[in-house]
Write an enzyme that holds these catalytic residues in place. Structure first.
Site, PDB file in Angstrom:
ATOM      1  N   GLY A 268       0.806  -1.219   0.000  1.00 23.46           N
ATOM      2  CA  GLY A 268       0.000   0.000   0.000  1.00 23.46           C
ATOM      3  C   GLY A 268       0.840   1.269   0.000  1.00 23.46           C
ATOM      4  O   GLY A 268       0.671   2.140  -0.843  1.00 23.46           O
ATOM      5  N   ALA A 269       1.750   1.355   0.957  1.00 24.80           N
ATOM      6  CA  ALA A 269       2.549   2.562   1.087  1.00 24.80           C
ATOM      7  C   ALA A 269       3.664   2.317   2.086  1.00 24.80           C
ATOM      8  O   ALA A 269       3.669   1.288   2.773  1.00 24.80           O
ATOM      9  CB  ALA A 269       1.693   3.729   1.555  1.00 24.80           C
ATOM     10  N   MET A 270       4.597   3.269   2.187  1.00 24.57           N
ATOM     11  CA  MET A 270       5.759   3.078   3.047  1.00 24.57           C
ATOM     12  C   MET A 270       6.114   4.364   3.778  1.00 24.57           C
ATOM     13  O   MET A 270       6.181   5.428   3.180  1.00 24.57           O
ATOM     14  CB  MET A 270       6.939   2.587   2.198  1.00 24.57           C
ATOM     15  CG  MET A 270       8.204   2.347   2.987  1.00 24.57           C
ATOM     16  SD  MET A 270       7.984   1.030   4.227  1.00 24.57           S
ATOM     17  CE  MET A 270       9.115   1.608   5.486  1.00 24.57           C
ATOM     18  N   GLU A 271       6.365   4.218   5.077  1.00 27.10           N
ATOM     19  CA  GLU A 271       6.504   5.356   5.987  1.00 27.10           C
ATOM     20  C   GLU A 271       7.908   5.951   6.074  1.00 27.10           C
ATOM     21  O   GLU A 271       8.244   6.546   7.105  1.00 27.10           O
ATOM     22  CB  GLU A 271       6.068   4.912   7.387  1.00 27.10           C
ATOM     23  CG  GLU A 271       7.019   3.915   8.091  1.00 27.10           C
ATOM     24  CD  GLU A 271       6.638   2.452   7.969  1.00 27.10           C
ATOM     25  OE1 GLU A 271       5.923   2.099   6.999  1.00 27.10           O
ATOM     26  OE2 GLU A 271       7.053   1.644   8.814  1.00 27.10           O
ATOM     27  N   ASN A 272       8.749   5.838   5.035  1.00 26.61           N
ATOM     28  CA  ASN A 272      10.097   6.410   5.072  1.00 26.61           C
ATOM     29  C   ASN A 272      10.084   7.790   5.721  1.00 26.61           C
ATOM     30  O   ASN A 272       9.219   8.608   5.444  1.00 26.61           O
ATOM     31  CB  ASN A 272      10.629   6.553   3.644  1.00 26.61           C
ATOM     32  CG  ASN A 272      10.316   5.354   2.789  1.00 26.61           C
ATOM     33  OD1 ASN A 272      10.734   4.251   3.108  1.00 26.61           O
ATOM     34  ND2 ASN A 272       9.534   5.556   1.749  1.00 26.61           N
ATOM     35  N   HIS A 304      -2.263   6.307   8.241  1.00 27.62           N
ATOM     36  CA  HIS A 304      -1.422   5.215   8.733  1.00 27.62           C
ATOM     37  C   HIS A 304       0.061   5.559   8.562  1.00 27.62           C
ATOM     38  O   HIS A 304       0.839   5.488   9.525  1.00 27.62           O
ATOM     39  CB  HIS A 304      -1.771   3.928   7.979  1.00 27.62           C
ATOM     40  CG  HIS A 304      -0.955   2.745   8.361  1.00 27.62           C
ATOM     41  ND1 HIS A 304      -1.399   1.807   9.272  1.00 27.62           N
ATOM     42  CD2 HIS A 304       0.275   2.331   7.974  1.00 27.62           C
ATOM     43  CE1 HIS A 304      -0.470   0.874   9.420  1.00 27.62           C
ATOM     44  NE2 HIS A 304       0.559   1.169   8.643  1.00 27.62           N
ATOM     45  N   GLU A 305       0.461   5.938   7.373  1.00 23.91           N
ATOM     46  CA  GLU A 305       1.882   6.213   7.137  1.00 23.91           C
ATOM     47  C   GLU A 305       2.331   7.428   7.934  1.00 23.91           C
ATOM     48  O   GLU A 305       3.430   7.455   8.484  1.00 23.91           O
ATOM     49  CB  GLU A 305       2.166   6.408   5.644  1.00 23.91           C
ATOM     50  CG  GLU A 305       1.705   5.262   4.742  1.00 23.91           C
ATOM     51  CD  GLU A 305       2.120   3.872   5.183  1.00 23.91           C
ATOM     52  OE1 GLU A 305       3.171   3.747   5.848  1.00 23.91           O
ATOM     53  OE2 GLU A 305       1.394   2.898   4.873  1.00 23.91           O
ATOM     54  N   HIS A 308       2.962   6.553  11.535  1.00 24.49           N
ATOM     55  CA  HIS A 308       4.211   5.821  11.745  1.00 24.49           C
ATOM     56  C   HIS A 308       5.346   6.760  12.172  1.00 24.49           C
ATOM     57  O   HIS A 308       6.338   6.301  12.730  1.00 24.49           O
ATOM     58  CB  HIS A 308       4.642   5.114  10.463  1.00 24.49           C
ATOM     59  CG  HIS A 308       4.162   3.695  10.321  1.00 24.49           C
ATOM     60  ND1 HIS A 308       4.255   2.774  11.335  1.00 24.49           N
ATOM     61  CD2 HIS A 308       3.630   3.028   9.265  1.00 24.49           C
ATOM     62  CE1 HIS A 308       3.781   1.597  10.896  1.00 24.49           C
ATOM     63  NE2 HIS A 308       3.389   1.726   9.645  1.00 24.49           N
ATOM     64  N   GLU A 327       3.233  -1.982  13.499  1.00 22.86           N
ATOM     65  CA  GLU A 327       2.098  -2.137  12.582  1.00 22.86           C
ATOM     66  C   GLU A 327       0.758  -2.260  13.310  1.00 22.86           C
ATOM     67  O   GLU A 327      -0.216  -1.601  12.946  1.00 22.86           O
ATOM     68  CB  GLU A 327       2.321  -3.317  11.634  1.00 22.86           C
ATOM     69  CG  GLU A 327       3.517  -3.124  10.680  1.00 22.86           C
ATOM     70  CD  GLU A 327       3.453  -1.850   9.850  1.00 22.86           C
ATOM     71  OE1 GLU A 327       2.391  -1.196   9.787  1.00 22.86           O
ATOM     72  OE2 GLU A 327       4.496  -1.483   9.256  1.00 22.86           O
TER      73      GLU A 327
HETATM   74  N1  TRP Z   1       5.612  -0.576   6.536  1.00 14.21           N
HETATM   75  C1  TRP Z   1       4.635  -0.480   5.479  1.00 14.21           C
HETATM   76  C2  TRP Z   1       3.328  -0.102   6.154  1.00 14.21           C
HETATM   77  O1  TRP Z   1       2.652  -0.880   6.724  1.00 14.21           O
HETATM   78  C3  TRP Z   1       4.412  -1.693   4.692  1.00 14.21           C
HETATM   79  C4  TRP Z   1       5.534  -2.359   3.992  1.00 14.21           C
HETATM   80  C5  TRP Z   1       6.329  -3.308   4.462  1.00 14.21           C
HETATM   81  C6  TRP Z   1       5.853  -2.251   2.639  1.00 14.21           C
HETATM   82  N2  TRP Z   1       7.140  -3.799   3.478  1.00 14.21           N
HETATM   83  C7  TRP Z   1       6.857  -3.188   2.370  1.00 14.21           C
HETATM   84  C8  TRP Z   1       5.382  -1.458   1.629  1.00 14.21           C
HETATM   85  C9  TRP Z   1       7.361  -3.368   1.076  1.00 14.21           C
HETATM   86  C10 TRP Z   1       5.895  -1.647   0.360  1.00 14.21           C
HETATM   87  C11 TRP Z   1       6.861  -2.594   0.091  1.00 14.21           C
HETATM   88  O2  TRP Z   1       2.947   1.004   6.223  1.00 14.21           O
HETATM   89 ZN    ZN Z   2       2.358   0.270   8.581  1.00 12.43          ZN
END
Ligand code: TRP
Ligand code: ZN
Length: 883
Positions: A268-272, A304-305, A308, A327
């Site tokens: 879905g997405a990533m919280e960098n 959500h992101e 985080h 999570e």
């Molecule tokens: N940490 C991300 C979230 O839950 C999810 C995530 C974990 C992710 N591994 C990933 C997203 C690999 C993309 C690709 O918000």
């Molecule tokens: Zn997450």
């Protein structure tokens, strides 16, 4: 292929890193086929690590160009290197600087982990172990470093250059067409939160001032030309930031917050840190292209992101076994946000529906595992409904048990104590134990014990003594590696309802003032006194624990709750329970008396007349029957998906027929007027109207086709257009084929809309669908390398089409197995997710079970499986007694 036991990573084997990396300076020279990465690492031995340990850096598919230590180029004999690691056996015993130069090919990166290209842009994905595909590193979440990133690229190819943290400087590189930008992130972070982006991107933005007065520039970057579709995401971001300040006291901590939408993304997405990267389906929305559900998902995932930033980034995880620490907690936080922004009971029902459909199913499958697993072979296979959704339920139960105030105090203490560290589940629970003085060790079992507890409740009324006794028992079924189970600490929120619908003010000293009883033994009983008439118990209000329940209540009692309970969740639940009993009866040939069908139909008719339009979103949920997969779960063994499909059709027909006039009235009265707005109230009206359409179509297909065709042509938004098309897909014939063709042409250049079109067609429960899906794979918009396309076509067939995936001739299984084998060499994460569709194979009747097993064995025999697919296929096949 046998799994190699030495590959198994165990929680009990955790030990701190032998070295630390305090600072990272990265110089990344972007190039489509040969990107240069120069990493300068300021390192020292970890006082908590082993003395004399060698330095072993992780790598994955890397090409080493040069390595130097404290400025001295290392000769070949002083290190060992390969694509998967870089080892220096005699590193300095004090602080040192290691400089490593690697070359990588982002264009060839089809796994979408590390640095890759999407739509011509450069982007990264490092969680869980992607950073090692960029440079050699101690790629583990308990090594926290301060990063400075210099990104250099061709100006035309990548005019926009983004990194973590704050922008420091940027400029041209004299005499070339290249430019650079430098970003500095002052907050120490693990490598999995690293990100960079380079590309041609448009953006929308807004200024935000935090509660402490910090000025933050918020920006959402998208494909140029799609900026107006990013407005809702930006608005959701701003609301999320305000909400986290108000509800959790959490403030943002950088000068910028950037979100980038990309079209090739594994999840879905990533919280960098400061640079969230999103699957574009969770950013882009317009009334013409997105449904109400899309808007709600965008809002939830943006939140959500963002959340985080505290639950995940400022406080991160010690190791990947603690994944639920970030999570589960962050899902809980985004659920609370959506509940506050929308309707709390409606959102709670939606949460429970997903929990049951995904997590309960997982818990009952060969892939069942604890919220905190004890071991894993491939961590990417543990981003599961159990870790996320059940993880969130644990946090919610904690709040239910200790109350709102102590929960907030515990959260504050957790953030304060653990800020800047890599924490564990124990650290989290300790904060709550400290503020409440409670022993939470029994409660902690929720993290360790897999499986969904089954709670059985019986009620006995004594009219003479005016007492009411509730007898509770609990049992948790065996799961892989856990044959024997202990009782869980289960919060039961409850109340008693008199048969005339009024609340009964009964007393029981073991029930808290918040109406919660902690059921923590194998069996227990509650006695209420002062009960003046025989009550109907309303148990697990608001779904106070993630358990399955067996209630000895008659349908008549349940329909009293549907009509009168003050708890909206249990009103909905009561209707679902009665419907489930009828569906199971129909599907297994133990049909209930006609009177039971009539009772439900009349109750719903009554509900439609008196309640439905007061809260249309809630009414839409009440009128939606349990899904076919839910019924399969409930039956639990020797499942015949065709019988379930027929049963659900039949019950919809009965309800649609009895309620026909009322449904038609709703359909007419709730017709769209005025411009589209994605707000919850408007979405609720659309949802109710479209459920009415679905039931009318089940009762009278000709009427359904007529109404749906008219709605399809006249629709002014995607929600109504897609809902009518969805009803049409259940009615074979020319109208359906024409509508599908019209839709396909209209959105030929809109991949995210075509995904919906793929999904609808893949979900048609007819024998011809497999052929249809195969031919759609030849559609110009389909691409085996794009996760959204593969999931919408192949994933939907596997997950949303029970009769065709589980075809008795096994062709559905074979098709999905072939696709898993085709996708695996390109993108193992995507392949292994597809494969989880086989999770329900053991509950099927014998013939289907055998076909599914053969398909799984065929995958397992493959010599070159990825670890991702190898792990899932072996766990899926493991015999129950070996698990
Ligand atoms: N940490 C991300 C979230 O839950 C999810 C995530 C974990 C992710 N591994 C990933 C997203 C690999 C993309 C690709 O918000
Ligand atoms: Zn997450």
């Amino acid at each position: 292929m046998r799994p190699d036991e030495s590959q198994i990573i165990q929680l009990k084997d955790y030990r701190p890193s032998d070295f630390l990396i305090d600072r990272v300076v990265l110089d990344v020279r972007l190039d489509p086929r040969a990107t240069r990465v120069i990493a300068t690492l300021t390192m020292r031995p970890n006082p908590e690590g082993r003395a004399d340990a060698p330095l072993v850096l992780d790598g994955d598919d890397l090409n080493l160009r040069a390595v130097s230590l404290d400025g001295r180029a290392l000769p070949g004999g002083e290190y060992e290197s390969g694509p998967q690691s870089l080892t220096i056996s005699q590193p300095p015993r004090g602080p040192f600087t290691l400089t490593v130069e690697t070359e990588i090919d982002p264009t060839a990166n089809t796994k979408l982990m590390g640095l890759y290209r999407s739509g011509g842009n450069y982007c990264t994905q490092c969680e869980a172990d992607g950073f090692r595909r960029i440079t050699y590193f101690l790629d583990r979440p308990d090594v926290l470093s301060v990063y400075t990133t210099r990104i250099e690229a061709d100006r035309d190819e990548a005019p926009v250059l983004l990194g973590n943290g704050n922008p420091v400087e940027s400029g041209a590189i004299e005499g070339t067409n290249r430019h650079y930008a430098v970003w500095h992130d002052p907050h120490p972070k693990p490598s999995y939160l690293f990100a960079l982006v380079g590309g041609r991107l448009g953006h929308v933005g807004k200024a935000f001032t935090t509660m402490g007065g910090r000025k933050v520039a918020l920006k959402v970057y998208v494909e140029p030309g799609k900026e107006e579709r990013a407005g809702y995401a930006l608005d959701a971001l701003e609301r999320s930031m305000r909400w986290d300040e108000r509800v959790f006291g959490r403030e943002y901590d950088l000068d910028e917050f950037n979100i980038v939408a990309v079209s090739d993304f594994n999840m879905g997405a990533m919280e960098n840190k400061g640079l969230n990267i999103f699957n574009d389906k969770y950013v882009l929305a317009s009334p013409e292209t997105a449904t109400d559900a899309d808007y709600a998902n965008i809002e939830a995932i943006i939140a959500h992101e963002y959340f985080h930033n505290w639950s995940g980034n400022r406080v991160t995880c010690r190791d990947w076994f603690q994944l639920c620490l970030k999570e589960g907690l962050t899902v809980f936080r985004d659920q609370e946000f959506s509940s506050d922004e929308r309707s709390r009971p409606v959102h709670r029902i939606a949460e429970v529906k997903t929990l049951r459909a995904r997590q309960f199913a997982e818990d009952a499958s060969p892939l069942a595992h604890p919220v905190r697993p004890q071991q894993y072979r491939e961590i990417n296979n543990f981003y599961t409904a159990t870790v996320y959704e059940k993880g969130a339920e644990i946090v919610r139960m904690l709040k239910t048990l200790i109350g709102d105030e102590d929960f907030r105090r515990g959260m504050d203490l957790y953030f304060e104590r653990c800020d800047g560290t890599a924490a564990t589940v124990e650290d989290f629970l300790d904060a709550f134990a400290t503020v409440t003085g409670r022993d939470l060790s029994h409660f902690a079992r929720w993290y360790a014990q897999a499986g969904t507890p089954r709670v059985t409740v019986r009620g006995v009324y004594d009219a003479t003594a005016q007492t009411y006794r509730l007898d509770f028992t609990q049992a948790t079924p065996p799961t892989p590696g856990q044959p024997q189970k202990e009782p869980m600490a289960i919060p039961v929120r409850l109340g008693l309802v008199a048969r005339d619908g009024t609340a009964l003010a009964a007393h029981c000293e073991r029930v808290s003032p918040q109406n919660v009883f902690l059921f923590d033994k194998a069996q227990d009983s509650l006695v209420f006194t002062g009960v003046t008439s025989a009550p109907v118990p309303s148990l697990f209000r608001d779904f106070s624990a993630p358990v399955r329940t067996t209630l000895e209540l008659t349908n008549e009692d349940l329909l009293i709750l549907l009509r009168h309970d003050t708890d909206a969740f249990n009103r909905w639940q009561a209707g679902q329970t009665v419907a489930m009993r009828l569906l199971v009866g129909l599907a297994t040939g133990t049909v209930a008396p006609d009177g039971d069908f009539d009772a439900l139909a009349f109750a719903l008719h009554d509900f439609l007349a008196r309640d439905a339009e007061r809260d249309p979103a809630f009414a839409a949920l009440v009128l939606t029957l349990p899904g076919e997969a839910d019924v399969a779960q409930e039956i639990g063994t020797d499942v015949d998906p065709d019988a379930i499909h027929r049963a659900r059709l039949e019950l919809r027909r009965i309800l649609g027929t009895t309620c026909r006039e009322a449904l038609h009235g709703i359909y007419v009265r709730l017709a769209e007027s005025g411009p589209y707005s994605p707000d919850a109230a408007s979405a609720g009206r659309r949802a109710l109207r479209n459920v009415a359409l679905d039931l009318l179509a089940a009762a009278d297909p000709d009427l359904g086709e007529q109404l749906a065709s008219a709605q399809f042509s006249a629709a002014s938004n995607m929600t109504d257009r897609l809902a009518s098309l969805s009803v049409l897909t259940t009615l074979p014939g020319e109208a359906r084929e024409n509508a599908l063709a019209t839709f396909g042409e209209r959105y030929a250049t809109e991949p995210l809309v075509l995904d919906k079109w793929f999904t609808l067609q893949a979900a048609i429960q007819e024998e011809d669908t497999l052929r249809r899906v195969r031919s759609l794979m030849e559609h110009p918009a389909f691409s085996i390398g794009n996760p959204n396309r593969v999931r919408s076509l192949v994933g939907s067939f596997a997950m949303l089409n029970p009769t065709q995936f589980n075809r008795p001739d096994g062709q559905g299984y074979d098709f999905v197995a072939d696709m898993v084998l085709r996708v695996d060499p390109l993108n193992p994460q995507l392949a292994s997710r597809l494969l989880t569709a086989f999770g329900s194979w053991r509950i099927m009747e014998k013939e289907r079970r055998n076909r599914a097993r053969s398909a799984l064995l065929r995958i397992a025999e493959n010599a070159s499986l990825s670890r991702d697919v190898g792990d899932i296929v072996h766990r899926s096949l493991e015999e129950a007694q070996n698990r």
